[in-house]
Design an enzyme around this catalytic site. Structure first.
Site, PDB file in Angstrom:
ATOM      1  N   CYS A 178     -22.828  18.055 -16.976  1.00 16.50           N
ATOM      2  CA  CYS A 178     -22.495  18.103 -15.534  1.00 16.50           C
ATOM      3  C   CYS A 178     -23.444  18.929 -14.707  1.00 16.50           C
ATOM      4  O   CYS A 178     -23.761  18.771 -13.358  1.00 16.50           O
ATOM      5  CB  CYS A 178     -21.146  18.577 -15.152  1.00 16.50           C
ATOM      6  SG  CYS A 178     -19.998  17.516 -16.073  1.00 16.50           S
ATOM      7  N   HIS A 229     -20.272  20.827  -7.865  1.00 17.41           N
ATOM      8  CA  HIS A 229     -19.931  19.787  -8.906  1.00 17.41           C
ATOM      9  C   HIS A 229     -18.550  19.297  -8.585  1.00 17.41           C
ATOM     10  O   HIS A 229     -17.596  20.121  -8.465  1.00 17.41           O
ATOM     11  CB  HIS A 229     -20.220  20.288 -10.414  1.00 17.41           C
ATOM     12  CG  HIS A 229     -19.604  19.293 -11.457  1.00 17.41           C
ATOM     13  ND1 HIS A 229     -19.986  17.989 -11.297  1.00 17.41           N
ATOM     14  CD2 HIS A 229     -18.656  19.401 -12.384  1.00 17.41           C
ATOM     15  CE1 HIS A 229     -19.368  17.264 -12.052  1.00 17.41           C
ATOM     16  NE2 HIS A 229     -18.779  17.978 -13.076  1.00 17.41           N
ATOM     17  N   ASN A 283     -14.977  12.657 -11.027  1.00 17.75           N
ATOM     18  CA  ASN A 283     -15.985  13.549 -11.545  1.00 17.75           C
ATOM     19  C   ASN A 283     -16.921  12.508 -12.108  1.00 17.75           C
ATOM     20  O   ASN A 283     -16.756  11.748 -13.192  1.00 17.75           O
ATOM     21  CB  ASN A 283     -15.389  14.201 -12.749  1.00 17.75           C
ATOM     22  CG  ASN A 283     -16.321  15.180 -13.219  1.00 17.75           C
ATOM     23  OD1 ASN A 283     -17.535  14.966 -13.146  1.00 17.75           O
ATOM     24  ND2 ASN A 283     -15.804  16.237 -14.185  1.00 17.75           N
TER      25      ASN A 283
HETATM   26  O1  UT7 Z   1     -17.247  18.145 -15.554  1.00 17.76           O
HETATM   27  C1  UT7 Z   1     -16.333  18.377 -16.592  1.00 17.76           C
HETATM   28  C2  UT7 Z   1     -15.576  19.571 -16.419  1.00 17.76           C
HETATM   29  N1  UT7 Z   1     -14.364  19.459 -16.436  1.00 17.76           N
HETATM   30  C3  UT7 Z   1     -13.420  19.854 -15.657  1.00 17.76           C
HETATM   31  O2  UT7 Z   1     -14.072  20.998 -14.894  1.00 17.76           O
HETATM   32  C4  UT7 Z   1     -11.967  19.984 -15.890  1.00 17.76           C
HETATM   33  C5  UT7 Z   1     -11.321  21.275 -15.623  1.00 17.76           C
HETATM   34  N2  UT7 Z   1      -9.985  21.335 -15.687  1.00 17.76           N
HETATM   35  C6  UT7 Z   1      -9.147  20.682 -15.070  1.00 17.76           C
HETATM   36  O3  UT7 Z   1      -9.381  19.877 -14.046  1.00 17.76           O
HETATM   37  C7  UT7 Z   1      -7.836  20.602 -15.184  1.00 17.76           C
HETATM   38  O4  UT7 Z   1      -7.394  21.392 -16.345  1.00 17.76           O
HETATM   39  C8  UT7 Z   1      -6.837  19.429 -15.585  1.00 17.76           C
HETATM   40  C9  UT7 Z   1      -7.027  18.267 -14.177  1.00 17.76           C
HETATM   41  C10 UT7 Z   1      -7.628  18.554 -16.633  1.00 17.76           C
HETATM   42  C11 UT7 Z   1      -5.543  19.339 -16.096  1.00 17.76           C
HETATM   43  O5  UT7 Z   1      -4.768  20.076 -14.932  1.00 17.76           O
HETATM   44  P1  UT7 Z   1      -4.004  21.413 -15.572  1.00 17.76           P
HETATM   45  O6  UT7 Z   1      -3.305  22.071 -13.984  1.00 17.76           O
HETATM   46  O7  UT7 Z   1      -4.771  22.388 -16.071  1.00 17.76           O
HETATM   47  O8  UT7 Z   1      -2.782  20.630 -16.220  1.00 17.76           O
HETATM   48  P2  UT7 Z   1      -2.266  21.204 -17.671  1.00 17.76           P
HETATM   49  O9  UT7 Z   1      -3.358  20.698 -18.533  1.00 17.76           O
HETATM   50  O10 UT7 Z   1      -1.971  22.405 -17.744  1.00 17.76           O
HETATM   51  O11 UT7 Z   1      -1.217  20.299 -17.798  1.00 17.76           O
HETATM   52  C12 UT7 Z   1      -0.102  20.468 -17.299  1.00 17.76           C
HETATM   53  C13 UT7 Z   1       1.116  19.238 -17.618  1.00 17.76           C
HETATM   54  C14 UT7 Z   1       1.136  18.853 -19.240  1.00 17.76           C
HETATM   55  O12 UT7 Z   1       2.702  18.782 -19.401  1.00 17.76           O
HETATM   56  P3  UT7 Z   1       3.420  19.922 -19.955  1.00 17.76           P
HETATM   57  O13 UT7 Z   1       2.718  20.338 -21.290  1.00 17.76           O
HETATM   58  O14 UT7 Z   1       3.520  21.067 -19.128  1.00 17.76           O
HETATM   59  O15 UT7 Z   1       4.665  19.207 -20.174  1.00 17.76           O
HETATM   60  C15 UT7 Z   1       0.173  18.059 -19.386  1.00 17.76           C
HETATM   61  O16 UT7 Z   1       0.719  17.072 -20.562  1.00 17.76           O
HETATM   62  O17 UT7 Z   1       0.426  17.952 -17.056  1.00 17.76           O
HETATM   63  C16 UT7 Z   1       0.509  17.087 -18.155  1.00 17.76           C
HETATM   64  N3  UT7 Z   1      -0.643  16.060 -17.827  1.00 17.76           N
HETATM   65  C17 UT7 Z   1      -0.380  15.179 -16.747  1.00 17.76           C
HETATM   66  N4  UT7 Z   1       0.582  14.400 -16.625  1.00 17.76           N
HETATM   67  C18 UT7 Z   1       0.668  13.545 -15.658  1.00 17.76           C
HETATM   68  C19 UT7 Z   1      -1.984  16.190 -18.153  1.00 17.76           C
HETATM   69  N5  UT7 Z   1      -2.430  15.294 -17.543  1.00 17.76           N
HETATM   70  C20 UT7 Z   1      -1.751  14.549 -16.911  1.00 17.76           C
HETATM   71  C21 UT7 Z   1      -1.943  13.234 -16.245  1.00 17.76           C
HETATM   72  N6  UT7 Z   1      -0.522  12.700 -15.596  1.00 17.76           N
HETATM   73  N7  UT7 Z   1      -3.128  12.712 -15.854  1.00 17.76           N
END
Ligand code: UT7
Length: 313
Positions: A112, A238, A268
């Site tokens: 990225c 980004h 993204n």
């Molecule tokens: O250019 C590449 C660089 N990439 C990035 O910059 C990504 C950086 N990271 C992020 O943007 C975030 O970490 C994410 C958007 C990927 C995830 O958001 P988060 O607030 O960190 O969520 P999390 O991974 O802590 O997940 C929270 C909950 C989990 O459920 P439990 O374990 O709390 O029950 C996940 O399983 O949300 C769940 N979850 C979803 N639920 C519905 C994860 N993805 C989804 C989804 N829909 N698509």
């Protein structure tokens, strides 16, 4: 010699995939995606449109915008992690299709942050007078390496291309300062899996890295250029997650109307995010002649990069 952007162009595929469309293929919902990422929809390329096809369209627009001909381009740098094939490079494919008969070409792999790496590389060649005009493209067809059954990643990405032609600009304009960085030890947090070919991401770790790195690199380039955060007219981060972008913006004390936000409609686009946002911002009059702008990106590698630019030719 001052090196800056002579022309810009971008291309995004026509097919729109909404959050509601994704609800039908993975266990997710529009509310979660909007509130956690800021994404409402993304563009996905059809099967018969590969990375080079998108790169070509963005590149043509940028060369036209620069009022140049393909033969005027001396070097083509294509930042991508989703080339059609590892070789020939996307740069060589578009060199032929553009008719850029005088250009050398190579691809750059910095995920990225790739467009930042491309811009800085272009600057070196122009500054040393080795080349006059360098075409830098950021392009991705992430849909072909996305695991469409992993809700943690498949909701995030989209396809597209952005391009810039760099060359000499008038005194005081152009790239004022830059920073590039890498931390290979963090590579395990975001990579293409060897077995499946799919994107793997430790979202939380990448999030923490991004929230720290984006403001830090921005402050460094602003300072190196001899300015303060309040002097910045426009910020192009980004487009990975609106929460990351907001955190960076707030730490820099930049107001909301001074930050590019294409994430809502494109998601993204990895290396293509920043050039698409830049191209749209200039087209829409959000960036004006003489504005001080900051571009800042981060990604797999881990890599990062930032540029401070005094806008204009
Ligand atoms: O250019 C590449 C660089 N990439 C990035 O910059 C990504 C950086 N990271 C992020 O943007 C975030 O970490 C994410 C958007 C990927 C995830 O958001 P988060 O607030 O960190 O969520 P999390 O991974 O802590 O997940 C929270 C909950 C989990 O459920 P439990 O374990 O709390 O029950 C996940 O399983 O949300 C769940 N979850 C979803 N639920 C519905 C994860 N993805 C989804 C989804 N829909 N698509």
């Amino acid at each position: 010699m001052d090196v800056g952007v002579l022309g810009l162009g971008h291309y995004v595929p026509e097919k729109v995939v909404t959050n509601h469309d994704l609800e039908k293929i993975v266990d997710t919902n529009d509310q979660w995606i909007r509130s956690r990422t800021g994404i409402e929809e993304r563009r996905i390329a059809e099967d018969d449109m590969d990375t080079s096809d998108m790169a070509l369209l963005a590149a043509k627009n940028a060369i036209k915008d620069a009022e140049l001909k393909p033969e005027d381009i001396d070097l083509i740098l294509v930042a991508t992690v989703t080339p059609d094939t590892p070789f020939p490079s996307v740069a060589c494919i578009i060199q032929d299709r553009l008719g850029a008969t005088n250009a050398a070409g190579m691809d750059i792999g910095a995920a990225c942050a790739g467009f930042m790496y491309g811009m800085v590389t272009a600057k070196q060649f122009i500054e040393t007078k080795a080349y006059k005009h360098v075409l830098v493209v950021g392009v991705e067809k992430l849909s072909k390496i996305t695991n469409w059954s992993d809700r943690g990643t498949c909701v995030l990405f989209g396809d597209g291309a952005g391009a810039a032609v760099l060359g000499q600009v008038s005194e005081g304009k152009g790239i004022l300062s830059f920073e590039l960085g890498a931390n290979g030890a963090g590579g395990k947090e975001l990579y293409q899996d060897k077995e499946t070919g799919h994107i793997f991401m430790n979202g939380r770790e990448v999030f923490k890295f991004a929230v720290r790195q984006m403001p830090e690199s921005s402050v460094n380039v602003i300072k190196d250029a001899g300015y303060k955060e309040e002097d910045v007219d426009y910020l192009i981060p980004h487009q990975a997650n609106i929460r990351i972008m907001e955190a960076a913006r707030q730490r820099l004390g930049i107001s909301d109307d001074k930050m590019a936000k294409t994430i809502k409609k494109y998601g993204n686009n990895s290396a293509a995010s920043i050039p698409i946002a830049l191209s749209e911002s200039v087209r829409d009059g959000k960036i004006k002649d003489n504005d001080l702008i900051v571009l800042v990106g981060f990604g797999g590698g881990l890599t990062w990069g930032a540029l401070a630019i005094r806008w204009g030719r």
